[in-house]
Design an enzyme around this catalytic site. Sequence first.
Site, PDB file in Angstrom:
ATOM      1  N   CYS A  42      -8.690  -5.883  -6.405  1.00 30.84           N
ATOM      2  CA  CYS A  42      -9.336  -5.565  -7.676  1.00 30.84           C
ATOM      3  C   CYS A  42      -8.524  -6.239  -8.779  1.00 30.84           C
ATOM      4  CB  CYS A  42      -9.502  -4.061  -7.892  1.00 30.84           C
ATOM      5  SG  CYS A  42      -8.021  -3.121  -8.277  1.00 30.84           S
TER       6      CYS A  42
ATOM      7  N   HIS B  26       9.582  -2.783   5.865  1.00 29.12           N
ATOM      8  CA  HIS B  26      10.218  -1.500   5.551  1.00 29.12           C
ATOM      9  C   HIS B  26       9.247  -0.334   5.489  1.00 29.12           C
ATOM     10  CE1 HIS B  26      13.941  -3.483   3.467  1.00 29.12           C
ATOM     11  NE2 HIS B  26      13.679  -4.000   4.655  1.00 29.12           N
TER      12      HIS B  26
END
Length: 143
Positions: A65, A98
């Site tokens: 978006c 991570h």
Amino acid sequence: MKISIGNDHAGTDYKLAIVGLLKSKGIEVINYGTDGTDSVDYPDFTHPVATDVEEGRVDYGIVICGSGNGATMTINKHQKVRGALCWTKEITQLAREHNDANILSLPARFIALPQALDMVETFLNTEFAGGRHERRIEKIPCS
């Protein structure tokens, strides 16, 4: 590999280029995004992507978006979704390594198209590091 993609009007050009990239790699794509530039509501196109990830119908998702914020807020309401709003290749890599992100959110109005394509490549080619990061992922209630 199978990927769901969703976008609003700000992300149409990016989505079309990303779908082309994915298909050139033999990746199956489910396209929930608009193909136009008329104003639409991003949740209508990002909830289905998150649902596909949540229910295990796809390996990953990509949402696009204007700022990436609305799409990211929407997808992260779903269980089992770890959506990451990324604006550089390095952040994308860390989101996978991570955080074991399973949906990449791109801010179309703030990154260039070549950069977005590079980020998609990075997202797909980076493995979750596990180890100490696994412990942290387990503390996210929706994982």
